[in-house]
Design a protein around this motif. Structure first.
Motif, short mmCIF file in Angstrom:
data_model
loop_
_atom_site.label_atom_id
_atom_site.label_comp_id
_atom_site.label_asym_id
_atom_site.label_seq_id
_atom_site.Cartn_x
_atom_site.Cartn_y
_atom_site.Cartn_z
N GLY A 363 0.82 -1.20 0.00
CA GLY A 363 0.00 0.00 0.00
C GLY A 363 0.86 1.25 0.00
N ALA A 364 0.20 2.39 0.11
CA ALA A 364 0.90 3.67 0.11
C ALA A 364 1.33 4.02 1.53
CB ALA A 364 0.01 4.76 -0.46
N ILE A 365 2.57 4.40 1.67
CA ILE A 365 3.07 4.85 2.98
C ILE A 365 3.70 6.24 2.79
CG2 ILE A 365 3.53 2.49 3.74
CD1 ILE A 365 6.53 3.16 3.31
N PRO A 366 3.62 7.07 3.82
CA PRO A 366 4.23 8.41 3.70
C PRO A 366 5.75 8.33 3.76
CG PRO A 366 3.32 8.09 5.91
CD PRO A 366 2.94 6.88 5.11
N VAL A 367 6.40 8.95 2.81
CA VAL A 367 7.85 8.99 2.76
C VAL A 367 8.28 10.45 2.86
CG1 VAL A 367 9.91 8.54 1.37
CG2 VAL A 367 8.03 6.90 1.38
N LYS A 368 9.14 10.74 3.82
CA LYS A 368 9.57 12.11 4.06
C LYS A 368 10.17 12.72 2.80
CE LYS A 368 12.46 14.86 7.16
NZ LYS A 368 13.43 14.81 8.29
N GLY A 369 9.66 13.86 2.41
CA GLY A 369 10.16 14.55 1.23
C GLY A 369 9.57 14.06 -0.08
N LYS A 370 8.78 12.97 -0.04
CA LYS A 370 8.20 12.41 -1.26
C LYS A 370 6.69 12.31 -1.20
CE LYS A 370 10.35 10.71 -4.15
NZ LYS A 370 10.90 11.27 -5.42
N GLY A 371 6.12 12.30 0.01
CA GLY A 371 4.69 12.09 0.15
C GLY A 371 4.36 10.60 0.11
N PRO A 372 3.09 10.23 -0.12
CA PRO A 372 2.71 8.82 -0.16
C PRO A 372 3.37 8.10 -1.34
CG PRO A 372 0.78 10.22 0.10
CD PRO A 372 1.92 11.12 -0.23
N MET A 373 3.91 6.90 -1.07
CA MET A 373 4.55 6.09 -2.11
C MET A 373 4.01 4.66 -2.04
SD MET A 373 8.61 7.02 -2.40
CE MET A 373 8.79 5.77 -3.67
N GLU A 374 3.74 4.07 -3.21
CA GLU A 374 3.31 2.68 -3.27
C GLU A 374 4.52 1.79 -2.98
OE1 GLU A 374 0.23 1.50 -3.74
OE2 GLU A 374 -0.48 3.59 -3.71
N THR A 375 4.38 0.91 -2.01
CA THR A 375 5.50 0.05 -1.63
C THR A 375 5.07 -1.42 -1.65
OG1 THR A 375 5.00 0.20 0.73
CG2 THR A 375 6.49 1.85 -0.18
N PHE A 376 6.07 -2.29 -1.64
CA PHE A 376 5.81 -3.73 -1.82
C PHE A 376 6.74 -4.53 -0.91
CE2 PHE A 376 4.66 -1.44 -5.57
CZ PHE A 376 3.52 -2.05 -6.07
N ILE A 377 6.31 -5.77 -0.65
CA ILE A 377 7.10 -6.73 0.09
C ILE A 377 7.50 -7.85 -0.87
CG2 ILE A 377 7.19 -8.36 2.01
CD1 ILE A 377 7.01 -5.49 2.91
N ILE A 378 8.80 -8.21 -0.86
CA ILE A 378 9.31 -9.27 -1.75
C ILE A 378 9.77 -10.45 -0.91
CG2 ILE A 378 11.08 -9.90 -3.44
CD1 ILE A 378 11.11 -7.08 -4.41
N GLY A 379 9.43 -11.65 -1.36
CA GLY A 379 9.89 -12.87 -0.69
C GLY A 379 10.09 -13.98 -1.71
N ARG A 380 10.55 -15.11 -1.23
CA ARG A 380 10.70 -16.27 -2.11
C ARG A 380 9.33 -16.91 -2.34
NH1 ARG A 380 16.05 -17.34 -2.70
NH2 ARG A 380 17.46 -16.85 -0.97
N ILE A 381 9.12 -17.39 -3.54
CA ILE A 381 7.84 -18.03 -3.86
C ILE A 381 7.61 -19.25 -2.99
CG2 ILE A 381 8.73 -19.55 -5.68
CD1 ILE A 381 5.43 -17.53 -5.80
N ALA A 382 8.72 -19.90 -2.57
CA ALA A 382 8.59 -21.10 -1.73
C ALA A 382 8.20 -20.75 -0.30
CB ALA A 382 9.91 -21.88 -1.73
N LYS A 383 8.29 -19.47 0.08
CA LYS A 383 7.96 -19.06 1.44
C LYS A 383 6.77 -18.11 1.47
CE LYS A 383 12.70 -19.66 3.12
NZ LYS A 383 13.83 -19.05 3.85
N ARG A 384 5.81 -18.37 0.61
CA ARG A 384 4.62 -17.51 0.52
C ARG A 384 3.88 -17.45 1.86
NH1 ARG A 384 1.28 -16.22 -3.92
NH2 ARG A 384 2.49 -17.64 -5.21
N GLU A 385 3.73 -18.62 2.52
CA GLU A 385 2.97 -18.67 3.77
C GLU A 385 3.67 -17.87 4.87
OE1 GLU A 385 2.32 -22.69 4.79
OE2 GLU A 385 1.00 -23.11 3.08
N SER A 386 4.99 -17.95 4.92
CA SER A 386 5.71 -17.21 5.96
C SER A 386 5.59 -15.71 5.75
CB SER A 386 7.19 -17.62 5.97
OG SER A 386 7.82 -17.30 4.75
N ILE A 387 5.56 -15.27 4.49
CA ILE A 387 5.37 -13.84 4.21
C ILE A 387 4.01 -13.39 4.70
CG2 ILE A 387 5.11 -12.13 2.37
CD1 ILE A 387 7.97 -12.88 2.77
N SER A 388 2.97 -14.18 4.42
CA SER A 388 1.62 -13.84 4.87
C SER A 388 1.55 -13.78 6.38
CB SER A 388 0.62 -14.86 4.33
OG SER A 388 0.65 -14.89 2.92
N LEU A 389 2.22 -14.71 7.06
CA LEU A 389 2.21 -14.74 8.52
C LEU A 389 2.90 -13.51 9.09
CD1 LEU A 389 1.59 -16.29 11.12
CD2 LEU A 389 3.80 -17.45 10.86
#
Length: 459
Positions: A363-389
Motif C-alpha cells: 500500500g501507500a506509505i508516507p515517505v519524508k520529502g516524497k509524500g505517499p509512495m506505493e511500496t511492496f514486500i518481496i519474498g521467495r515463492i517457496a515461502k509464501r505462507e511465511s510472508i503472509s504470517l
C-alpha cells in the motif's frame, strides 16, 4: 745452439702465461661483484677489492683466512664438510649423475644465500660457484671460484613491491574495484578527484532490529563478535553477487548494485537480500551466555540515479548521494522486520520472475520529502505462507500500538479535566472554563474512539 732455442721458447711461454695471469687478475680486480678463489681446504687464496668493500674486511685479513668467516652459522661450521663430501663424490662417482648433482647442488649453479659482514650484519647474496683445476709447468692446483652479487637493492625493491601489493589489497577492501583501478592509474595521488553520475543504481539498506536492547545486555566483545559474524556473511554475499559494499553505520549495512554497469543488478540485489534474510534467521537459533539471539533485520530497496564520489583527505571513503539513496533509507526505516520492503521500480523487476519471487502490495506509505509512495514486500515463492504470517503479525502489532495510543490520549485528557476541576472557582468565568474543559474532554474521547474504529476496521 739447440739448447739456446729451447730456453728461449720456455721463456716466451712463461712470459705468455704471466701476461695471461695479469690480464685475468686485472679483470677480477675490476669486477664490481665480490669474487673469491678458495682452495679445496676452504682457504681464501685470492679476492678482489669488491669483496673487501662488501664484507668490510681488508685484503690482508681475507687472504689466508677460511671462507667460513664470510658465512653466518650454521653454514660456517659445516662448510668444510660440504666441500669434502663434494670432492669425495668427484673421486668416487656413485650410482648416477643425479646423485652427484643432489649432493653438490651448489657447484656450477647459482643460488640465493646470506653472507656475514665483519660487523656481524647479514647481507643477501646470489652466489655462483665454479670448480677449477689448473696444471702448469710448475704445479697443479684445484679449487673453487665464487662470484657473489649483493642483492640488498633487489631485496629493497622486492620489499617495496610486497608493501605495495599489501596496500592495494587493503585499498580494495575499502573502495570499489573500479575506483581502486582509477587511483592506481593516477599513482594513488592524494589530490585525485573522483565524482560520477550513475543513472541506474540499486541501493540496499539493512538494519538489525532490536540491536540496541541486545547490545545493552552483553559485553562489548560479545557485541563486536556478533556484528562481525553478521557483516562477514554480508561481505561474502556481496562478492558472490558482484555488488559493492559502501559502508556500515553502527548496526546498519549499505550496499549497491549497478555501479559497474551490470544490467542484472536489480535481480542480483534481490537475491542478495533474500540470502541475507536466510543468514540472519539462522543466527536467531544460536545462543550465547545471555540467551537466544532473537534479532531480526529490516531491508529496504530502491533504484534510481545517484552521484558517487571519493571524499576526504584522511581515511578517504567512497559514498553515494541523491534522492534514490534517501528513498532506499526510508524503505528500510518504514519496513517490517524480516521482510524486504521496496519501491515500485524494484517490485516491477521482481514480478518478471514469478517462479522465484512473490511480490505483495503493501500500500501507500508516507515517505519524508516524497509524500505517499506505493511500496511492496518481496519474498521467495517457496515461502509464501511465511510472508503472509509476517504481514498478519505486523498488522496485529500495529493495532496493539493504536490501542496503546488511544489509551494514552484518554489518560492525558482525563488529567487535564481533573486539573481544571481542581483550579475551578465560583466565578462565572471559572464555570465557563470548567464547561469548556468538559466539552474538550468529551470531544477528545469521541475523536479518539472514531480514530480507533477506523484503524481497527477490516478493509
Amino acid at each position: 745452439m739447440n739448447g739456446e732455442i729451447v730456453f728461449t721458447g720456455i721463456m716466451r711461454n712463461l712470459s705468455a702465461e704471466e701476461e695471461e695471469r695479469q690480464v685475468l687478475a686485472t679483470m677480477i680486480d675490476s669486477c664490481v661483484d665480490p669474487i673469491v678463489v678458495i682452495s679445496t681446504n676452504g682457504i681464501i687464496e685470492r679476492c678482489n677489492p669488491a669483496c673487501s668493500r662488501a664484507f668490510g674486511f681488508s685484503k690482508e685479513e681475507l687472504i689466508g683466512g677460511n671462507i667460513s668467516m664470510l658465512m653466518p652459522e650454521p653454514h660456517a661450521s659445516h662448510h668444510q664438510s660440504y666441500i669434502n663430501r663434494y670432492l669425495e663424490k668427484r673421486r668416487h662417482p656413485v650410482r648416477s649423475n643425479s646423485d652427484l648433482s643432489n649432493t653438490s647442488h651448489v657447484v656450477g649453479q647459482g643460488r640465493d644465500l646470506v653472507g656475514k659482514r665483519r660487523d656481524g650484519t647479514k647481507i643477501p647474496l646470489f652466489l655462483t660457484i665454479s670448480e677449477f683445476e689448473v696444471s702448469s709447468s710448475l704445479s697443479a692446483r684445484k679449487g673453487f671460484i665464487g662470484i657473489m652479487r649483493d642483492m640488498s637493492e633487489r631485496e629493497k625493491v622486492i620489499a617495496i613491491e610486497v608493501e605495495k601489493k599489501k596496500s592495494e589489497a587493503l585499498l580494495k577492501n575499502v573502495l570499489p574495484h573500479h575506483i581502486c583501478e582509477r587511483l592506481k592509474a593516477e599513482e594513488f595521488h592524494e589530490n585525485v578527484q573522483i565524482a560520477d553520475t550513475c543513472d541506474d543504481v540499486s541501493i540496499l539498506f539493512a538494519d538489525i532490529v532490536g540491536f540496541t536492547q541486545f547490545a545493552s545486555q552483553r559485553t562489548p566483545l560479545q557485541v563486536v563478535h556478533y556484528l562481525n559474524k553478521v557483516f562477514r556473511i554480508f561481505d561474502v554475499l556481496v562478492d558472490k553477487y558482484g555488488l559493492e559494499k559502501i559502508k556500515t553505520i553502527g548496526d546498519a549495512y549499505m550496499a549497491v548494485g549497478g555501479i559497474n554497469e551490470d544490467p542484472d543488478h536489480i535481480y542480483k540485489i534481490i537475491n542478495f537480500s533474500l540470502e541475507v534474510l536466510d543468514a540472519v534467521n539462522m543466527l536467531k537459533n544460536e545462543r550465547d551466555e545471555v540467551g537466544e539471539l532473537r534479532l531480526g533485520i529490516r531491508i529496504g530497496l530502491h533504484v534510481g540515479s545517484v552521484v558517487a564520489g571519493l571524499v576526504g583527505s584522511k581515511r578517504r571513503f567512497f559514498d553515494l548521494w541523491g534522492d534514490a539513496v534517501n528513498v532506499a533509507s526510508r524503505m528500510e526505516s518504514s519496513g517490517i522486520a524480516n521482510c524486504i520492503h521496496c519501491s515500485k521500480d524494484i517490485a516491477l523487476v521482481a514480478q518478471k520472475y514469478p517462479d522465484e519471487f512473490i511480490v505483495v502490495h503493501r500500500g501507500a506509505i508516507p515517505v519524508k520529502g516524497k509524500g505517499p509512495m506505493e511500496t511492496f514486500i518481496i519474498g521467495r515463492i517457496a515461502k509464501r505462507e511465511s510472508i503472509s504470517l509476517i504481514l498478519k503479525q505486523h498488522e496485529i502489532t500495529q493495532r496493539r500500538e493504536s490501542i496503546e495510543i488511544h489509551k494514552k490520549i484518554e489518560e492525558e485528557l482525563f488529567r487535564n479535566v481533573i486539573f481544571s476541576f481542581g483550579t475551578m472557582r465560583t466565578s462565572l468565568v471559572s464555570r465557563k472554563m470548567a464547561l469548556a474543559g468538559f466539552v474538550s474532554f468529551f470531544a477528545g474521547v469521541t475523536v479518539s474512539a472514531l480514530f480507533f474504529t477506523c484503524k481497527t476496521a477490516k478493509p
